[in-house]
Write an enzyme that holds these catalytic residues in place. Structure first.
Site, short mmCIF file in Angstrom:
data_model
loop_
_atom_site.label_atom_id
_atom_site.label_comp_id
_atom_site.label_asym_id
_atom_site.label_seq_id
_atom_site.Cartn_x
_atom_site.Cartn_y
_atom_site.Cartn_z
N HIS A 126 -3.89 2.18 10.52
CA HIS A 126 -4.73 3.14 11.25
C HIS A 126 -5.96 3.56 10.44
O HIS A 126 -6.87 4.20 10.98
CB HIS A 126 -3.92 4.35 11.71
CG HIS A 126 -3.71 5.41 10.67
ND1 HIS A 126 -3.53 6.74 10.99
CD2 HIS A 126 -3.62 5.34 9.31
CE1 HIS A 126 -3.36 7.45 9.89
NE2 HIS A 126 -3.41 6.63 8.86
N GLY B 17 0.83 -1.20 0.00
CA GLY B 17 0.00 0.00 0.00
C GLY B 17 0.85 1.24 0.00
O GLY B 17 0.52 2.25 0.64
N GLY B 18 1.94 1.22 -0.76
CA GLY B 18 2.97 2.26 -0.69
C GLY B 18 2.75 3.47 -1.57
O GLY B 18 3.69 4.23 -1.79
N ASP C 170 0.39 -1.46 -4.70
CA ASP C 170 -0.81 -0.66 -4.45
C ASP C 170 -1.86 -1.03 -5.50
O ASP C 170 -1.61 -1.90 -6.35
CB ASP C 170 -0.51 0.84 -4.48
CG ASP C 170 -1.37 1.61 -3.46
OD1 ASP C 170 -2.62 1.48 -3.54
OD2 ASP C 170 -0.82 2.31 -2.60
#
Length: 435
Positions: free
Chosen positions: A343, A276-277, A301
């Site tokens: 998060h 997910g960079g 990603d």
């Protein structure tokens, strides 16, 4: 702001409107003396805080900016201690929303660019002519910006730029204000309504939280971003500005890269997989700060992100389309890295992401590096706690404590072996291995 209804000389009939100021405990009402509202919040702390400020001020002059944050925190605490509850209430209710509106309007108007062309004082009339704004209106905005410290007032209707005003001429920083109004603030404002309706428990579904009420949508936050091409641009600029100037785990003295990552490296396996960079900024930073480290670097990603990333990343980084809610295709990498990914998601979704990675790991060799906030049990930083409320409102997710990180890792068959932290209020690096 007063009303004349049923009152004499326009004064509000406070006695007729005022509720009982009691606190009920076990059926007994305890009266709160209203005089505390106009007394300092913590007057007894003032001498100690003044000593802290003097000490940190001397150290700042002697050693440079090393203790700037400590001095800033002491100064902020002094203001809170001296402020009365009434002043605190008015500051929260009035100043923050109004200065936000003034700053965003000034950005769109080009006021900060006009003010920052040089350091010469400029009158409201001159700035009105440059920006095309109505002079009386602009004078009112300028006065509030001056009162709030956004710009410096040097005389009647005359102003100079602060460093903040100059910084707001840079798109990356200026975009934070429309970004908040575009896709964030309305969700936060509706959090009290959502909590009251749902029994004051934290939300656990990203499609059923305050964000949907605030923006009148049934979309998840990321789906909502995609509804307007300007939203993701401003959001990414805001995130880039947020990370500017903060310690990075790749810096010397933060995470021992050679000892924990490079030592024992299998040259046939990928070194670092950025899950997910986005467009590869973290991998680019790692290559820049550790050019001596040789290995395979993989950026993962969603397809639309990777399409853009392929035009930006260097040839030594492999771009790969991947959804982290699906099986991880890269097996046995030295490290799987995630920066501010977990998060965004509630625990059950984080467990899916981590389980997919755990199943791809090589026992005794692979690790997961999680670059996120770890909220301490005491003395938490306001930036981290603010972000926690934002995540609750928009994502039904959270910033996590150390105990919560351990529980989350264990739920996916992992164990935390180290947590590396540089300073208060900065994201830590959480190092996980298979349990």
């Amino acid at each position: 702001m007063a009303t004349t209804s049923g009152t004499l000389n326009g004064a509000v009939d406070v006695a007729a409107q005022e509720p009982t100021n009691g606190i009920e405990t076990n059926g007994v009402e305890h009266i709160v003396d209203e005089s505390i509202a106009v007394k300092p919040n913590a007057i007894n702390d003032v001498p100690r805080l003044l000593e802290d400020i003097a000490s940190n001020g001397e150290a700042l002059a002697r050693d440079g900016a090393q203790n700037r944050r400590q001095l800033l925190e002491a100064a902020r605490s002094l203001v809170y201690a001296l402020e009365t509850p009434r002043e605190s209430m008015i500051r929260f209710c009035w100043s923050q929303s109004t200065v936000f509106a003034a700053i965003e309007s000034s950005i769109k108007l080009g006021l900060f660019k006009a003010l920052s062309k040089d350091d010469k004082p400029k009158t409201a009339a001159q700035l009105a002519e440059t920006t095309g704004a109505e002079p009386v209106f602009l004078s009112r905005i300028l006065k509030h910006l001056g009162a709030m410290g956004v710009i410096n007032e040097t005389g009647p209707d005359t102003y100079k730029p602060t460093n903040l005003a100059k910084t707001l001429t840079i798109q990356k920083y200026a975009d934070g204000f429309p970004c908040m109004n575009d896709c964030i603030s309305a969700g936060i404002e509706k959090l009290p309504q959502w909590l009251e309706k749902n029994g004051y428990k934290a939300p656990s579904d990203g499609k059923n939280c305050a964000m949907q009420i605030g923006f009148n949508t049934d979309l998840h936050f990321f789906e909502f971003l995609a509804t307007n091409p300007e939203y993701p641009v401003r959001f990414m600029n805001h995130m880039a500005a947020y990370h500017q100037g903060r310690p990075s785990w790749m810096d010397a003295g933060f995470y021992p890269v050679q000892e924990r990552l490079v030592k024992g490296l299998d040259r046939d396996a990928p070194l670092l997989v950025d899950v997910g960079g986005s467009t590869g900024h973290d991998l680019a930073e790692f290559r820049r700060k550790h050019p001596e480290v040789q290995g395979q670097f993989i950026l993962q990603d969603l397809p639309e992100v990777i399409e853009k990333a392929q035009t930006l990343i260097s040839p030594d980084i492999k771009a790969m389309e991947h959804d982290f809610f699906k099986e991880q295709p890269v097996k046995g990498a030295r490290a799987y890295f995630m920066h501010s990914i977990l998060h965004d998601w509630p625990d059950n979704k984080c467990q899916e992401i981590l389980t997919n990675l755990a199943q791809a790991m090589k026992p005794g060799y692979s690790k997961i590096l999680i670059n996120e906030n770890v909220i301490p049990d005491t003395d938490a930083d306001w930036q981290t706690t603010s972000l926690d409320i934002i995540m609750m409102s928009l994502f039904a997710s959270q910033e996590r404590t150390e105990r919560q990180w351990h529980a989350l890792a264990e739920s996916a068959g992992l164990k935390i072996v180290n947590i590396f932290t540089a300073e208060k209020g900065v994201e830590s690096l959480i190092e996980c291995e298979l349990a």
